[in-house]
Write a protein that holds these residues in place. Sequence first.
Motif, PDB file in Angstrom:
ATOM      1  N   UNK A  61      33.167  26.612  17.065  1.00 46.56           N
ATOM      2  CA  UNK A  61      32.242  26.171  18.108  1.00 46.56           C
ATOM      3  C   UNK A  61      31.431  27.327  18.683  1.00 46.56           C
ATOM      4  N   UNK A  62      32.008  28.511  18.764  1.00 42.35           N
ATOM      5  CA  UNK A  62      31.260  29.656  19.254  1.00 42.35           C
ATOM      6  C   UNK A  62      30.151  30.028  18.273  1.00 42.35           C
ATOM      7  N   UNK A  63      30.474  30.033  16.995  1.00 43.50           N
ATOM      8  CA  UNK A  63      29.483  30.384  15.971  1.00 43.50           C
ATOM      9  C   UNK A  63      28.367  29.344  15.889  1.00 43.50           C
ATOM     10  N   UNK A  64      28.714  28.073  16.082  1.00 48.38           N
ATOM     11  CA  UNK A  64      27.731  26.991  15.950  1.00 48.38           C
ATOM     12  C   UNK A  64      27.236  26.478  17.303  1.00 48.38           C
ATOM     13  N   UNK A  65      27.415  27.263  18.352  1.00 50.36           N
ATOM     14  CA  UNK A  65      27.109  26.820  19.705  1.00 50.36           C
ATOM     15  C   UNK A  65      25.660  26.339  19.821  1.00 50.36           C
ATOM     16  N   UNK A  66      24.702  27.174  19.406  1.00 49.62           N
ATOM     17  CA  UNK A  66      23.284  26.808  19.519  1.00 49.62           C
ATOM     18  C   UNK A  66      22.894  25.724  18.528  1.00 49.62           C
ATOM     19  N   UNK A  67      23.447  25.785  17.331  1.00 48.03           N
ATOM     20  CA  UNK A  67      23.139  24.773  16.316  1.00 48.03           C
ATOM     21  C   UNK A  67      23.523  23.380  16.802  1.00 48.03           C
ATOM     22  N   UNK A  68      24.686  23.279  17.445  1.00 50.23           N
ATOM     23  CA  UNK A  68      25.158  21.995  17.945  1.00 50.23           C
ATOM     24  C   UNK A  68      24.524  21.613  19.270  1.00 50.23           C
ATOM     25  N   UNK A  69      23.917  22.584  19.945  1.00 53.80           N
ATOM     26  CA  UNK A  69      23.316  22.322  21.248  1.00 53.80           C
ATOM     27  C   UNK A  69      24.337  22.111  22.345  1.00 53.80           C
ATOM     28  N   UNK A  70      25.466  22.805  22.253  1.00 57.28           N
ATOM     29  CA  UNK A  70      26.529  22.629  23.237  1.00 57.28           C
ATOM     30  C   UNK A  70      26.109  23.103  24.620  1.00 57.28           C
ATOM     31  N   UNK A  71      26.692  22.492  25.610  1.00 64.03           N
ATOM     32  CA  UNK A  71      26.487  22.914  27.000  1.00 64.03           C
ATOM     33  C   UNK A  71      27.516  23.975  27.384  1.00 64.03           C
ATOM     34  N   UNK A  98      35.761  30.284  29.154  1.00 57.36           N
ATOM     35  CA  UNK A  98      34.573  29.428  29.202  1.00 57.36           C
ATOM     36  C   UNK A  98      33.422  30.182  28.550  1.00 57.36           C
ATOM     37  N   UNK A  99      32.782  29.530  27.609  1.00 57.85           N
ATOM     38  CA  UNK A  99      31.717  30.170  26.820  1.00 57.85           C
ATOM     39  C   UNK A  99      30.458  29.311  26.891  1.00 57.85           C
ATOM     40  N   UNK A 100      29.353  29.937  27.213  1.00 58.26           N
ATOM     41  CA  UNK A 100      28.093  29.186  27.338  1.00 58.26           C
ATOM     42  C   UNK A 100      27.038  29.650  26.359  1.00 58.26           C
ATOM     43  N   UNK A 101      27.451  30.358  25.321  1.00 50.91           N
ATOM     44  CA  UNK A 101      26.526  30.659  24.243  1.00 50.91           C
ATOM     45  C   UNK A 101      26.130  32.113  24.131  1.00 50.91           C
ATOM     46  N   UNK A 102      25.777  32.477  22.915  1.00 54.47           N
ATOM     47  CA  UNK A 102      25.278  33.821  22.611  1.00 54.47           C
ATOM     48  C   UNK A 102      23.783  33.718  22.405  1.00 54.47           C
ATOM     49  N   UNK A 103      23.030  34.286  23.319  1.00 51.94           N
ATOM     50  CA  UNK A 103      21.573  34.153  23.263  1.00 51.94           C
ATOM     51  C   UNK A 103      20.937  35.140  22.299  1.00 51.94           C
ATOM     52  N   UNK A 104      21.723  35.974  21.658  1.00 55.07           N
ATOM     53  CA  UNK A 104      21.197  36.984  20.729  1.00 55.07           C
ATOM     54  C   UNK A 104      21.467  36.611  19.276  1.00 55.07           C
TER      55      UNK A 104
END
Length: 328
Positions: A61-71, A98-104
């Motif tokens: 889920x961390x790796x695919x956070x942006x792909x999945x569009x997770x909140x 709690x993880x809210x995504x890697x913007x880089x």
Amino acid sequence: MIAEKTLNQTLHIAKSAKKDEFYTQLSDIESELKHYEKHFKNKVVFCNCDDPRNSNFFNYFAYNFEKLGLKKLITTCYINQETDLFFQEENEKAVFLEYTGDKNGNKIPDAEEIGLTPLKGDGDFRSKESIDLLKQADIVVTNPPFSLFREYVDQLVKYEKKFLIIGNINAITYKEIFKLIKENKAWLGINMGRGISGFIVPDRYELYGTETRIDDFGNRIISPNNCLWLTNLETFKRHEDIVLTKKYYGNEFEYPKFDNYEAINVNKTQDIPLDYEGVMGVPITFLHKYNPEQFELIKFRKGNDDKDLSINGKCPYFRILIKNKRIK
């Protein structure tokens, strides 16, 4: 056959001893989760049986956070009283992240760098701390303790959560789980049995038979081939009809009747007759192909006398009583 039986015994022993350290491989998570991507957009995902320092659910889920569009992604782990599978030292504290995504760019983050927050308690999914986090979640995805599977699912239902979890195939035989499936509140996922390639186990778990291996990373893998995904997320598979080619009439000898229920026995899902309008007893693995638009679930396992279904006094392995809705 002997190797598989021994492996199943290993799982049974582990369940009895409350040893639930069967860690899901990333490849199996990817193989299943690719079918549910549309469900995760803007959702909070909770992995409440997962140490983010070594959980492949967290990695996925961390790796695919942006792909999945997770909140948001939340993970918690139970305090480990014994030496951890991946660490030599003991974990002194149960933690959550709690993880809210890697913007880089999508990459698997280091849990320690993100910052782990100690829990006050032991991180048990039944604890108040864990339940408070559960209330924030939209979807729960994890490999829960097999020995607590019924209680775990009961909690998800109580808090009305969407879920995708791994369990033993025999979980279908639990009356609480079958009731959910019968009421169309849960169903089997895409992969089952050999579709789940195996679990990473600690060094103290003995590796039996041919269905075990050590992978390129030194992980000890055991493949019981008797597990499934249980979910209440919509899938394409449960709306696909089972193609029926066999006929009952003219082949009645292949379908003996039960002693204690007005129904015929069908040994394999592929042998379900297309022309029989009465009740049929089918193997529990039928549920992997079950389409509620095509079949009705009548009852599980028991006959009219509340004893196991039998044929000439002998009981086949558990049967599910069904009826075809589409007899022409």
